[in-house]
Design a protein around this motif. Structure first.
Motif, short mmCIF file in Angstrom:
data_model
loop_
_atom_site.label_atom_id
_atom_site.label_comp_id
_atom_site.label_asym_id
_atom_site.label_seq_id
_atom_site.Cartn_x
_atom_site.Cartn_y
_atom_site.Cartn_z
N ALA A 14 0.83 -1.21 0.00
CA ALA A 14 0.00 0.00 0.00
C ALA A 14 0.87 1.26 0.00
O ALA A 14 0.55 2.23 -0.70
CB ALA A 14 -0.94 -0.01 1.21
N GLY A 53 0.59 3.06 -3.35
CA GLY A 53 -0.45 4.03 -3.05
C GLY A 53 -1.83 3.41 -2.91
O GLY A 53 -2.84 4.08 -3.18
N PHE A 54 -1.90 2.14 -2.50
CA PHE A 54 -3.20 1.51 -2.29
C PHE A 54 -3.88 2.17 -1.09
O PHE A 54 -3.23 2.61 -0.15
CB PHE A 54 -3.06 0.01 -2.02
CG PHE A 54 -2.59 -0.79 -3.21
CD1 PHE A 54 -2.54 -0.26 -4.48
CD2 PHE A 54 -2.20 -2.10 -3.05
CE1 PHE A 54 -2.11 -1.01 -5.57
CE2 PHE A 54 -1.76 -2.86 -4.11
CZ PHE A 54 -1.72 -2.32 -5.38
N PRO A 55 -5.21 2.19 -1.09
CA PRO A 55 -5.92 2.87 -0.01
C PRO A 55 -5.95 2.06 1.29
O PRO A 55 -5.87 0.84 1.27
CB PRO A 55 -7.33 3.02 -0.58
CG PRO A 55 -7.49 1.88 -1.53
CD PRO A 55 -6.11 1.68 -2.12
N TYR A 56 -6.09 2.79 2.37
CA TYR A 56 -6.36 2.22 3.70
C TYR A 56 -5.32 1.20 4.17
O TYR A 56 -5.65 0.21 4.81
CB TYR A 56 -7.76 1.60 3.74
CG TYR A 56 -8.85 2.52 3.29
CD1 TYR A 56 -9.21 3.62 4.06
CD2 TYR A 56 -9.50 2.32 2.08
CE1 TYR A 56 -10.20 4.49 3.64
CE2 TYR A 56 -10.50 3.18 1.65
CZ TYR A 56 -10.84 4.26 2.43
OH TYR A 56 -11.82 5.13 2.02
N GLN A 107 -5.30 0.89 8.01
CA GLN A 107 -6.57 0.36 8.50
C GLN A 107 -6.70 -1.14 8.19
O GLN A 107 -7.13 -1.92 9.05
CB GLN A 107 -7.75 1.12 7.89
CG GLN A 107 -7.86 2.55 8.34
CD GLN A 107 -7.03 3.52 7.49
OE1 GLN A 107 -6.11 3.13 6.77
NE2 GLN A 107 -7.35 4.80 7.59
#
Length: 88
Positions: free
Chosen positions: A28, A32-35, A38
């Motif tokens: 990520a 640049g992958f999201p979350y 989280q």
């Protein structure tokens, strides 16, 4: 729980889930992958829960095994149920 199921869950908790969380967090950040935080945090929370459940299961199994080893005779089923239901 059978020994095979226990071994698979233990391997999952000790190897697979931490590796998966680390992998997604790294990928990520790189791509640049999201979350990232989280998702990795959620995986680790699931891993912690699984580890706690397996720890309780192991403790109950060991208590039952110790009781069986100490007694050379058959253990009444009611006593075994009390050990399994005990908050150890």
């Amino acid at each position: 729980m059978s020994n095979k199921v226990y071994d698979i869950l233990k391997w999952t908790a000790q190897i697979v889930l931490p590796a998966l969380a680390t992998f997604y967090l790294a990928i990520a950040a790189i791509w640049g992958f999201p979350y990232g935080e989280q998702i990795a945090g959620t995986i680790m929370a699931i891993d912690t829960l699984l580890g706690a459940i397996l720890g309780v299961s192991t403790k109950k199994y060991n208590a039952r095994k110790l009781l069986e080893d100490k007694l050379d005779e058959d253990i009444p089923e009611e006593l075994l149920e009390e050990v399994e239901d005990a908050d150890i």
